[in-house]
Design a protein around this motif. Structure first.
Motif, PDB file in Angstrom:
ATOM      1  N   HIS A  38     -28.035 -28.413  -6.861  1.00 23.08           N
ATOM      2  CA  HIS A  38     -28.149 -29.201  -5.626  1.00 23.08           C
ATOM      3  C   HIS A  38     -29.577 -29.158  -5.063  1.00 23.08           C
ATOM      4  O   HIS A  38     -30.103 -30.175  -4.610  1.00 23.08           O
ATOM      5  CB  HIS A  38     -27.148 -28.700  -4.582  1.00 23.08           C
ATOM      6  CG  HIS A  38     -27.242 -29.429  -3.288  1.00 23.08           C
ATOM      7  ND1 HIS A  38     -26.873 -30.748  -3.163  1.00 23.08           N
ATOM      8  CD2 HIS A  38     -27.699 -29.044  -2.071  1.00 23.08           C
ATOM      9  CE1 HIS A  38     -27.083 -31.140  -1.915  1.00 23.08           C
ATOM     10  NE2 HIS A  38     -27.585 -30.121  -1.234  1.00 23.08           N
ATOM     11  N   TRP A  39     -30.195 -27.974  -5.111  1.00 19.28           N
ATOM     12  CA  TRP A  39     -31.545 -27.865  -4.546  1.00 19.28           C
ATOM     13  C   TRP A  39     -32.545 -28.741  -5.310  1.00 19.28           C
ATOM     14  O   TRP A  39     -33.470 -29.293  -4.724  1.00 19.28           O
ATOM     15  CB  TRP A  39     -32.001 -26.408  -4.506  1.00 19.28           C
ATOM     16  CG  TRP A  39     -32.079 -25.756  -5.851  1.00 19.28           C
ATOM     17  CD1 TRP A  39     -31.101 -25.031  -6.469  1.00 19.28           C
ATOM     18  CD2 TRP A  39     -33.183 -25.795  -6.756  1.00 19.28           C
ATOM     19  NE1 TRP A  39     -31.522 -24.610  -7.701  1.00 19.28           N
ATOM     20  CE2 TRP A  39     -32.800 -25.055  -7.914  1.00 19.28           C
ATOM     21  CE3 TRP A  39     -34.439 -26.365  -6.716  1.00 19.28           C
ATOM     22  CZ2 TRP A  39     -33.634 -24.886  -9.001  1.00 19.28           C
ATOM     23  CZ3 TRP A  39     -35.281 -26.187  -7.809  1.00 19.28           C
ATOM     24  CH2 TRP A  39     -34.877 -25.462  -8.933  1.00 19.28           C
ATOM     25  N   ARG A  42     -31.890 -32.415  -4.354  1.00 16.87           N
ATOM     26  CA  ARG A  42     -32.432 -32.659  -3.012  1.00 16.87           C
ATOM     27  C   ARG A  42     -33.959 -32.760  -3.056  1.00 16.87           C
ATOM     28  O   ARG A  42     -34.560 -33.613  -2.405  1.00 16.87           O
ATOM     29  CB  ARG A  42     -32.000 -31.543  -2.075  1.00 16.87           C
ATOM     30  CG  ARG A  42     -32.372 -31.796  -0.656  1.00 16.87           C
ATOM     31  CD  ARG A  42     -31.651 -30.852   0.275  1.00 16.87           C
ATOM     32  NE  ARG A  42     -32.123 -31.071   1.614  1.00 16.87           N
ATOM     33  CZ  ARG A  42     -32.597 -30.117   2.391  1.00 16.87           C
ATOM     34  NH1 ARG A  42     -32.603 -28.872   1.980  1.00 16.87           N
ATOM     35  NH2 ARG A  42     -33.036 -30.396   3.592  1.00 16.87           N
TER      36      ARG A  42
END
Length: 116
Positions: A38-39, A42
């Motif tokens: 996810h990081w 993002r």
């Protein structure tokens, strides 16, 4: 130039090409599906604006490799007009095209008629 330098240059180019091909096709060669964390997803959302800023900002604040020392620069006014238009129209469609058009409508008269 000697033959050794030319051979070295060719080997470097071939090596860089091989590395580029491998790193870009590595994801397709794997038989297992994979997902970015996810990081990372993002962080990749900011990549286009970061790249665009890296190209545009130096062009706005520098001329002939030096920082501009005057406010009489058509690029500053065009960028400001484009930014105002984009913020006004964002989310309403055609904001990017309008930003370019408004910026050029401000830039061209200032640059061509006033010589800024």
């Amino acid at each position: 130039m000697n033959a050794q330098t030319d051979l070295w240059t060719v080997l470097v180019i071939l090596g860089l090409a091989l590395i580029t091909v491998l790193t870009r096709t590595l994801f397709f060669l794997s038989s297992k599906p994979w997902h970015l964390p996810h990081w990372a997803q993002r962080g990749l959302q900011y990549a286009p604006i970061a790249a665009l800023s890296a190209v545009i900002v130096p062009e706005l604040v520098m001329s002939q490799g030096r920082f501009i020392h005057t406010w009489q620069d058509a690029r500053l006014f065009a960028a400001l007009a484009g930014a105002v238009f984009f913020l006004w129209r964002r989310g309403q469609g055609q904001a990017v095209l309008g930003t370019i058009v408004v910026g050029m409508l401000v830039y061209l008269p200032l640059h061509l008629m006033l010589g800024w």
